[in-house]
Scaffold this motif. Sequence first.
Motif, PDB file in Angstrom:
ATOM      1  N   GLY A  64      47.940  29.070  34.300  1.00 45.76           N
ATOM      2  CA  GLY A  64      47.396  27.824  33.777  1.00 45.76           C
ATOM      3  C   GLY A  64      46.409  27.180  34.728  1.00 45.76           C
ATOM      4  O   GLY A  64      45.373  26.655  34.305  1.00 45.76           O
ATOM      5  N   ARG A 116      43.091  29.250  34.553  1.00 47.39           N
ATOM      6  CA  ARG A 116      42.390  29.309  33.269  1.00 47.39           C
ATOM      7  C   ARG A 116      41.016  28.625  33.271  1.00 47.39           C
ATOM      8  O   ARG A 116      40.059  29.201  32.771  1.00 47.39           O
ATOM      9  CB  ARG A 116      43.285  28.756  32.159  1.00 47.39           C
ATOM     10  CG  ARG A 116      42.824  29.182  30.793  1.00 47.39           C
ATOM     11  CD  ARG A 116      43.907  29.122  29.741  1.00 47.39           C
ATOM     12  NE  ARG A 116      44.692  30.368  29.793  1.00 47.39           N
ATOM     13  CZ  ARG A 116      45.996  30.429  29.983  1.00 47.39           C
ATOM     14  NH1 ARG A 116      46.698  29.346  30.135  1.00 47.39           N
ATOM     15  NH2 ARG A 116      46.624  31.586  30.002  1.00 47.39           N
ATOM     16  N   HIS A 158      42.749  37.115  33.094  1.00 45.11           N
ATOM     17  CA  HIS A 158      42.892  37.272  34.541  1.00 45.11           C
ATOM     18  C   HIS A 158      43.248  38.716  34.894  1.00 45.11           C
ATOM     19  O   HIS A 158      43.563  39.523  34.023  1.00 45.11           O
ATOM     20  CB  HIS A 158      43.972  36.321  35.068  1.00 45.11           C
ATOM     21  CG  HIS A 158      45.332  36.608  34.536  1.00 45.11           C
ATOM     22  ND1 HIS A 158      45.732  36.254  33.266  1.00 45.11           N
ATOM     23  CD2 HIS A 158      46.386  37.249  35.089  1.00 45.11           C
ATOM     24  CE1 HIS A 158      46.957  36.653  33.064  1.00 45.11           C
ATOM     25  NE2 HIS A 158      47.393  37.260  34.157  1.00 45.11           N
TER      26      HIS A 158
END
Length: 107
Positions: free
Chosen positions: A24, A27, A35
């Motif tokens: 997160g 991102r 990723h």
Amino acid sequence: MTIAGFFTPDDVAGFQSAVASEIGRLRPFLRGEAHVTLCDTRGVQIQSQEAVAAFADMLAHPAARSRRLAYVVDATLARMQIKRLTARDDAAYFPDPAAAEAWLFQA
């Protein structure tokens, strides 16, 4: 990331939560791309079937799936367990972090 030792299913759940948090945080910098993951497992012991199942569930979760997954592994039996756990075309296994990084970031 580096993982080592023996895990309980609760340990894996905590690890999954930490990984989700880090993904997160990444991102905004990924510009819509998935990723990549480098996981140094040289200190991992043979895991219980319950822990293996929990890791398999984690790896199957779409939010945690990386574009490429490189494992740094040693010659122990844990290497075979990790390979069975991660049966995917975009995963590879390396003896050292430099080789794993080179593969992760090749075009």
